[in-house]
Structure formats: C-alpha cells, structure tokens
Design a protein around this motif. Structure first.
Motif, short mmCIF file in Angstrom:
data_model
loop_
_atom_site.label_atom_id
_atom_site.label_comp_id
_atom_site.label_asym_id
_atom_site.label_seq_id
_atom_site.Cartn_x
_atom_site.Cartn_y
_atom_site.Cartn_z
N ASP A 302 0.80 -1.22 0.00
CA ASP A 302 0.00 0.00 0.00
C ASP A 302 0.84 1.28 0.00
OD1 ASP A 302 -2.34 -1.48 0.00
OD2 ASP A 302 -2.50 -1.49 2.18
N SER A 303 2.15 1.15 0.03
CA SER A 303 3.02 2.32 0.09
C SER A 303 2.90 3.15 -1.18
CB SER A 303 4.48 1.91 0.28
OG SER A 303 4.67 1.32 1.54
N ILE A 304 2.91 4.47 -1.01
CA ILE A 304 2.87 5.38 -2.15
C ILE A 304 4.28 5.59 -2.67
CG2 ILE A 304 2.27 7.69 -2.94
CD1 ILE A 304 -0.14 5.97 -2.28
N ILE A 305 4.45 5.36 -3.95
CA ILE A 305 5.74 5.57 -4.62
C ILE A 305 5.59 6.80 -5.51
CG2 ILE A 305 7.55 4.55 -6.03
CD1 ILE A 305 6.91 2.96 -3.50
N GLU A 306 6.49 7.76 -5.35
CA GLU A 306 6.47 8.97 -6.16
C GLU A 306 7.83 9.64 -6.08
OE1 GLU A 306 3.77 11.87 -4.56
OE2 GLU A 306 4.32 11.42 -2.50
N PRO A 307 8.15 10.53 -7.01
CA PRO A 307 9.41 11.28 -6.89
C PRO A 307 9.44 12.05 -5.57
CG PRO A 307 8.50 11.50 -9.10
CD PRO A 307 7.45 10.82 -8.27
N ALA A 308 10.59 11.98 -4.90
CA ALA A 308 10.73 12.68 -3.62
C ALA A 308 10.50 14.17 -3.83
CB ALA A 308 12.10 12.42 -3.03
N LYS A 309 9.67 14.76 -2.98
CA LYS A 309 9.30 16.17 -3.15
C LYS A 309 10.51 17.08 -3.05
CE LYS A 309 4.45 15.79 -1.78
NZ LYS A 309 4.39 14.33 -2.03
#
Length: 350
Positions: A302-309
């Motif tokens: 369920d972890s959200i993966i996205e470019p680090a802000k």
C-alpha cells in the motif's frame, strides 16, 4: 504432500530431472532475439567496486559520493568490506547448496504452486503453467522481515538452515539500511526517507541453475530490471550474471565475499530519474551448478511511490505520477514487460 503435488514437483523441478537431460527440451528454448547465443561475453572492467572501509576512511562524504556516482552511472556496483561476517556469507551459500542437494522427497515438502505462500520452492517463475518458455532455474523464496514472524515457515531441512539464514538476513538487512542512508544523503533526502513503508517487505531468494545441455539457447533469467527498491545479490564462484550496458552484454565477475548491489525501478522513480535501474540477466552453462542468493528490499503493497518532493522544482518537474506499489506490481506482471517499459504507465506525459 499429496501424491499429485509430489508428482508435479518431480516433473517440474529442474533439480529432480535435469542431470539426465541430454538435449534441451523445446519448452526451454528461447526465441533467437533473446537467447544468449555463443558469443563470448567479457567481464565489465569498469563496474564500480566500493570498499566501504576505504570509502569511509576518507570521511562519510567520500562514501556518499562513491555510492551516488555508482547509482547514477551504472545502477549497479559491487561492495566489499561491508560488515557482513565473511564466515556467515560462506556458510549461507553452503547451506543453500545443501538445500538444493537434498533428496527429491525433502525438496518436494517445500514445493508449492501457490504464489501467495510466504515460503515456497518452485521452478522457472510464478506462472509456470502459462509460460511460453521456461527458465532454467529452481527458486526458493521466503519472507524474512520481521524475521520472527516468518521463521517458522522456512525449510526445516537442512536442520541448521533457519539459524544460518536468520543471521544472514539480519546482517544483510543492516547493510541495506546503511547503503540506503548513503543514497539518501547523496540525493539530499533525509536519512530516514527510506523508512519502513519503502523497505517493509524483505525477501530471501535463492536461485539454483543446474548444468544446461545447451546454454546457448536457454536462460536462467531473461533481461529485466528489478521491480523492487534495491537488491543485494551474492554470487558463488561460477559466473552467470550479466549487465546490459550501451547495447552490449557484460559479465559481472564473481568476487569472494562481495555483494552485487542493484537498484530497482522504485529507486529510479523516487529519485525522479537521477538514479537508474539497470537491465541484467542470468545465463547458464553446461558443466557447473550455479547458485545465487538475492536479498530483496521492497515497499509494502500500500506504500505510495512517487518522486521525492525535495527533488522537485520548476526546473526539475516530476517524471512519474504517484502510485501504490501494488499497482506497479500488477502492471509489471500483466504487461510482462520487465524492462524500462514497465514504467511507461507511470510516466507523466509531456
């Protein structure tokens, strides 16, 4: 084990029949464009080798810089003097080989065709029945974090398997935390960025590649990028791991007590493309058994993966959209594109 499942295990597990094979079965022959062929593949003599003792001797920033450059330029490197006990490394490889050398009846007790099992032995891939071509490998895979939650599921034979692999998993898990901290620092992220959500699923996976009647036509693993965050791979002394770089295949030389560190797709996304997830494969040979041990660090489903802000600004817009790791895995398996194309559905279109 039921007689039916035992029969299935004996028919499918390479370790139960491959030694008698004179010719490569047709359902193990890869298409011309993806088979290894008979061309000689040289070792990659520019692959970064990081001695952590030497790196830290120059100060922590030197270690950070060496790891970051390796992750940017190659996405893979070897690490020595890493803190994992050398005798434990040797003993873990030994006990894994003992497992694959056990009588068929003992191995069959661990065999399962259920991909949801937290510990199982199987052959080729999770989707054996629907494969057009099978891989020349058997694989033992089990969860190991938190370790005491899964230890009772592990193989009961060899008798010392649980004790040895538990110690190994804990030490390699600690090594992964240290390497990820160095990567965080290099990217300018907080030291705890790769917290439990991004590293909470850790898998121990042992690949067994028996001698193959025609290694020019078969593959142990096809060209792919890892779907996870990061991999720590231990080779025995038989070469077979190869890196695809600049349009050619290059071998990754087995080095005693060294780990091959490989970045996965999730590291590429989180770094917004600053780090690379390299394509690699495993080839077979006609004379020697080969074993590799993979310790895989994965996000929770369920972890959200996205470019680090912290890496996003006007001049560096996000290259990927946010997604749950389980969404990526579903796409990865449905598309069966295990290379750069696996990220296409997650890229932000211009």
């Amino acid at each position: 084990m039921t007689p039916t499942l035992y029969k299935s295990a004996m028919e499918k597990l390479l370790s139960s029949w491959s030694s008698a094979a004179i010719y490569l079965p047709e359902n193990y022959v890869f298409p011309v464009q993806s088979r290894p062929g008979d061309a000689t593949v040289p070792f990659c003599n520019t692959l970064p080798m990081i001695d952590l003792n030497t790196a830290f001797a120059g100060g922590r920033q030197d270690a950070v810089q060496q790891v970051l450059e390796a992750c940017q330029d190659f996405g893979v490197f070897q690490v020595i003097n890493h803190g994992v006990d050398e005798d434990l490394v040797i003993d873990t490889m030994r006990v894994v080989k003992e497992f694959f050398d056990m009588p068929n009846e003992d191995k069959a007790n661990v065999y399962s065709e259920d991909p949801n099992k937290k510990c199982r032995l199987y052959t080729s891939t999770y989707d054996y029945e629907n494969e057009k071509v099978h891989l020349w490998r058997d694989n033992l895979r089990h969860h190991c974090h938190p370790i005491d939650e899964f230890l009772h599921l592990w193989p009961q034979k060899p008798a010392r398997y649980g004790d040895v692999v538990k110690k190994y998993s804990l030490q390699v898990g600690d090594l992964s935390s240290r390497i990820l901290e160095l990567i965080c620092e290099g990217l300018g992220l907080g030291p705890t960025y790769f917290g439990d959500g991004l590293t909470g699923v850790q898998l121990f996976s042992a690949n067994h590649y028996p001698p193959c009647p025609n290694p020019n036509l078969a593959l142990g693993l096809p060209k792919h990028c890892d779907a996870n965050l990061i991999t720590f791979l231990l080779q025995d002394d038989i070469s077979g791991l190869q890196l695809y770089r600049n349009g050619e295949w290059l071998g990754i030389e087995p080095i005693p007590n060294a780990f091959v560190v490989i970045l996965g797709h999730q590291a590429q996304v989180i770094s917004n493309g600053k780090l690379t997830s390299p394509e690699h494969r495993a080839v077979t040979n006609s004379t020697d058994h080969r074993t590799s041990i993979v310790y895989s660090i994965n996000p929770k489903p369920d972890s959200i993966i996205e470019p680090a802000k912290a890496l996003i600004n006007d001049s560096n817009p996000p290259l990927y959209r946010a997604f749950q790791f389980k969404e990526f895995l579903k796409t990865y398996e449905v598309k069966k594109d295990y290379n750069e194309g696996a990220l296409e559905d997650f890229k932000i279109k211009a």
